[in-house]
Design an enzyme around this catalytic site. Structure first.
Site, short mmCIF file in Angstrom:
data_model
loop_
_atom_site.label_atom_id
_atom_site.label_comp_id
_atom_site.label_asym_id
_atom_site.label_seq_id
_atom_site.Cartn_x
_atom_site.Cartn_y
_atom_site.Cartn_z
N TYR A 60 14.41 -27.69 -2.32
CA TYR A 60 15.77 -28.05 -1.92
C TYR A 60 16.27 -29.20 -2.79
O TYR A 60 15.99 -30.38 -2.54
CB TYR A 60 15.81 -28.45 -0.44
N HIS A 133 5.70 -21.19 1.41
CA HIS A 133 7.13 -20.91 1.23
C HIS A 133 7.36 -19.65 0.40
O HIS A 133 6.92 -19.55 -0.74
CB HIS A 133 7.77 -22.12 0.52
#
Length: 317
Positions: A60, A133
Site C-alpha cells: 500500500y 498476501h
C-alpha cells in the site's frame, strides 16, 4: 468498537477482533494521493469513532500506509490498536531511494524480511495478524516455504495470528482446507452484489472456526456512490452492474436506509464474519462509514433485498 448487528461464530483467534476496521490502501495513495494532514485527520476521526482495527500491507503505497500508521496512530490517541499486515511481497527500492518495484518472495528469508520491514515502518515489535498476501497462484511456494515461515513467526510471538488475504474465494477456501489458519481476509467477494464467498469459503470457515474479515464491501466504491463514473472491482463499472447497484439503493431508500449502511452491515448476516474493514482516505469518510455501521436496519429491508436477489435468503434464518 466491538458491537455488531449480529454476534460472530466461534473463532480460533486468540483475541477479540473489533467488528469495524479501516483498510489503509487509500492512506498509501490508492487512486489518488492523500496528504499527511489528511491521513492524520483520518486517524483522528477513527479514534473519535472508537475504531481501533487497521489493516495494512507493504504494497500500500510502497510502505507509505504502514509508515503513516507508525507515525500517526499514537498522536491520534490510538495507543492500543489491532493491526494486520501482509507478507509475500518485498519492496525493492532503487539506488536513488525511490520506491522501485514490488516482487514476490515466498521464501522464509523473504517472509521474515518483509515482516521485519513492516515492523520497522509501524514502529512495533509485533503485529496482531499476518496475512500471506495474494497467494492465489503460488500454492507450491505456500506449501513448501511461506506457510511454514508464518507459522514459525506465530510460534515465536512476532505475530498473534496468521492467515491469507486475497480477492478470490476459491483459492482462499483451498488454503483454509489445507492449513491451520486463524483468520482470512476476503475482499470484494461477499457483498450485496457478489456472493461468491458464500459458496465454499464461508461455510468452511464456520466449520473450522476460522475468523473471516470482509473487505471491499462497496466493491471499489460502487455501493457507496452508484454513479456512472464509479468503479466496480477496480475497473469502470459495467452498465448492467450500475443498474443493479442503483436498484439496490432504491430498495434501501424505500426503508429510509442509506445504501452504504446495508453494504457495510450485510456481511454480518453470516456468523463466520468477525469484522469488516472499509477503506478510508478522509475524516469525513470515517465518520460516514462509522455512522453507516451503526445505522439501524429493519428486518423488512433484508427480506426485501432477499426477494430482489441481493441477499441470499438462507442468511435470514
Amino acid at each position: 468498537m466491538n458491537g455488531s448487528p449480529t454476534s460472530g461464530a466461534r473463532s480460533r483467534l486468540p483475541f477479540a477482533l473489533p467488528r469495524l476496521g479501516i483498510g489503509t490502501a487509500p492512506l498509501g495513495g490508492l487512486f489518488r494521493e492523500v496528504t499527511e494532514r489528511e491521513a492524520a485527520a483520518t486517524l483522528e476521526a477513527a479514534a473519535g469513532a472508537g475504531i481501533t482495527y487497521f489493516d495494512t500491507a507493504p504494497r500500500y503505497g510502497h510502505g507509505q500506509a504502514e509508515e503513516r500508521l507508525g507515525r500517526l496512530l499514537a498522536p491520534a490517541g490510538i495507543t492500543d490498536p489491532v493491526i494486520s499486515t501482509k507478507t509475500g511481497w518485498l519492496l525493492r527500492p532503487e539506488p536513488d531511494g525511490s520506491p522501485g518495484t514490488v516482487v514476490t518472495d515466498w521464501t522464509e528469508r523473504g517472509i521474515r524480511a518483509s515482516l521485519e520491514s513492516s515492523l520497522a515502518r509501524l514502529g512495533r515489535s509485533s503485529v496482531d495478524i499476518l496475512y500471506l498476501h495474494d497467494a492465489d497462484e503460488y500454492p507450491e511456494e505456500v506449501r513448501r516455504t511461506a506457510y511454514p515461515a508464518v507459522r514459525r513467526l506465530r510460534d515465536e510471538g512476532l505475530v498473534r495470528a496468521i492467515g491469507f488475504g486475497m480477492n478470490h474465494s476459491g483459492p482462499l477456501a483451498s488454503y483454509v482446507a489445507e492449513f491451520d489458519v486463524d483468520v482470512v481476509l476476503i475482499a470484494g467477494r461477499f457483498s450485496l452484489l457478489d456472493h461468491d464467498a458464500l459458496e465454499t469459503l464461508l461455510p468452511l470457515c464456520a466449520k473450522t472456526g476460522t475468523a473471516v474479515v470482509v473487505g471491499g464491501v462497496f466493491n471499489t466504491g460502487l455501493l457507496a456512490d452508484p454513479s456512472p463514473g464509479a468503479m466496480f472491482n477496480y475497473r469502470p463499472v459495467p452498465g448492467e452492474m450500475l443498474a443493479r447497484a442503483r436498484r439496490c439503493g432504491e430498495i434501501c431508500a424505500e426503508f429510509e436506509v442509506p445504501l452504504a449502511a446495508a453494504a457495510i452491515q450485510f456481511p454480518f448476516l453470516h456468523a463466520a464474519v468477525s469484522s469488516v474493514v472499509v477503506g478510508c482516505r478522509s475524516a469525513a469518510e470515517v465518520t460516514a462509514n462509522a455512522a453507516a455501521y451503526r445505522f439501524p436496519i429493519p428486518d423488512g429491508l433484508w427480506r426485501r433485498l432477499a426477494e430482489a436477489g441481493f441477499v441470499p435468503p438462507h442468511l435470514l434464518g
